[in-house]
Design an enzyme around this catalytic site. Structure first.
Site, short mmCIF file in Angstrom:
data_model
loop_
_atom_site.label_atom_id
_atom_site.label_comp_id
_atom_site.label_asym_id
_atom_site.label_seq_id
_atom_site.Cartn_x
_atom_site.Cartn_y
_atom_site.Cartn_z
N ASN A 104 -2.10 4.29 -3.82
CA ASN A 104 -2.95 5.27 -3.16
C ASN A 104 -2.28 6.64 -3.00
OD1 ASN A 104 -5.01 6.26 -1.02
ND2 ASN A 104 -3.06 6.20 0.10
N ILE A 130 0.86 -1.20 0.00
CA ILE A 130 0.00 0.00 0.00
C ILE A 130 0.88 1.24 0.00
CG2 ILE A 130 -1.81 1.28 1.24
CD1 ILE A 130 -2.72 -1.37 2.48
N ASP A 189 10.37 8.42 -1.35
CA ASP A 189 9.53 9.14 -2.31
C ASP A 189 9.15 8.19 -3.44
OD1 ASP A 189 8.58 10.82 -4.41
OD2 ASP A 189 9.64 12.51 -3.50
N LYS A 213 -5.54 12.37 -12.70
CA LYS A 213 -6.47 11.32 -12.27
C LYS A 213 -7.25 10.76 -13.47
CE LYS A 213 -5.55 11.29 -7.81
NZ LYS A 213 -4.99 10.09 -7.14
N TYR A 219 -4.42 18.31 -11.56
CA TYR A 219 -4.87 17.18 -10.72
C TYR A 219 -5.89 16.35 -11.49
CZ TYR A 219 -6.85 14.59 -6.79
OH TYR A 219 -7.29 13.58 -5.95
#
Ligand SMILES: NC(=O)c1ccc[n+]([C@@H]2O[C@H](COP(=O)([O-])OP(=O)(O)OC[C@H]3O[C@@H](n4cnc5c(N)ncnc54)[C@H](OP(=O)(O)O)[C@@H]3O)[C@@H](O)[C@H]2O)c1
Length: 260
Positions: free
Chosen positions: A91, A12, A64, A160, A156
């Protein structure tokens, strides 16, 4: 494909806060073995304590996610500690507010690096390992803004939308290989996201009655991973926005131009 999380090996990203942290705790409670990552090692130390107190297995590599060396370290850790991987959750993400006209090329690069190139390159690296895994799945945390773009967040939205398009194509490519691709498209969620945006030049989204909790988004994501659902939109307001955009796009255009 339906899957039981008990005993599955999961990586994750962005586990140090918000949705990623909540998802890590829920996955640990469900019996998954976790490899976690984010930049803030102190946060990951604290999370490991919480997870170990539940009797679950977890480790982390801090760094990072845009750094190829960090991604390689994660690969080697998964190989060494878990001898493979079953579920990859991309995520980690960042935002920025402000009109495109006032923004620098660096802002666009940084958003695309974290929100698009890093998850895609992590998938490229882990795909052969996942294909050998048990009930393998890739879960990409996108955004409702990957369905309907809004002003003041052009880069952004673009990052996405890119992750959304990539996920749809990859899902089809991997359908014969038994690897599920799950897309999670949250609306505004009460995390550290708004506080850690890389640039604030315009209106930040206000938290309101439709704001979701990271726990609720994480629950919806885990349910989707368990059932192998292609996509989950974990809020009614988000779902309504997508429907409006599909059914009456000119009204949706007018609404986002007026209200943002
Ligand atoms: N909150 C919202 O309103 C909202 C709405 C829709 C979609 N989303 C998406 O949901 C995901 C999770 O966001 P959140 O709401 O949980 O926000 P958050 O609390 O700010 O968490 C973001 C996570 O990403 C990590 N991260 C950011 N940049 C990184 C980098 N360069 N390298 C490694 N890790 C990095 C952060 O860890 P470190 O700082 O420790 O590195 C943190 O763990 C993101 O992809 C976001 O775009 C959020």
């Amino acid at each position: 494909m339906r899957r039981k999380l008990d005993g599955l090996r999961m990586l994750i990203t962005g586990a140090s806060s918000g949705i990623g942290r909540a998802l890590s705790i829920l996955a640990a409670e469900a019996g998954a073995k976790l490899l976690l990552t984010a930049r803030r090692a102190d946060r990951l130390d604290e999370l490991l304590e919480v997870i170990h107190a539940k009797g679950s297995d977890a480790a982390y590599v801090a760094g990072d996610i845009t750094d190829a060396a960090l991604r390689q370290q994660l690969f080697e850790k998964a190989q060494h500690d878990f001898q493979g991987l079953d579920v990859l959750v991309n995520n980690a993400g960042i935002g920025a507010y402000g009109s495109f006209e006032d923004a620098s090329p660096e802002r666009l690069r940084q958003l695309m690096e974290v929100n698009f190139f890093a998850p895609v390159e992590l998938i490229r690296l882990f795909l052969p390992m996942l294909e050998q895994g048990k009930t393998p799945a890739i879960c990409n945390v996108s955004s409702i803004l990957a369905h309907r773009a809004v002003p003041g967040k052009s880069e952004y939205c673009a990052s996405k939308f890119a992750l959304h398009g990539f996920s749809d194509a990859l899902r089809a490519e991997l359908s014969t290989k038994g690897v599920d691709v799950v897309l999670v498209s949250p609306s505004t969620t009460s995390s550290e996201f708004a506080a850690s945006v890389i640039e604030k030049r315009g209106k930040a989204p206000a938290e309101g009655k439709f704001t979701r909790k990271p726990h609720d988004v994480a629950l919806a994501a885990l349910r989707a991973i368990r059932s192998g659902k292609h996509e989950v939109i974990p809020s009614r307001s988000g779902y309504a926005m997508v429907l409006l955009d599909r059914l009456w796009p000119s009204l949706a255009d007018w609404a986002v131009a007026k209200y943002g």
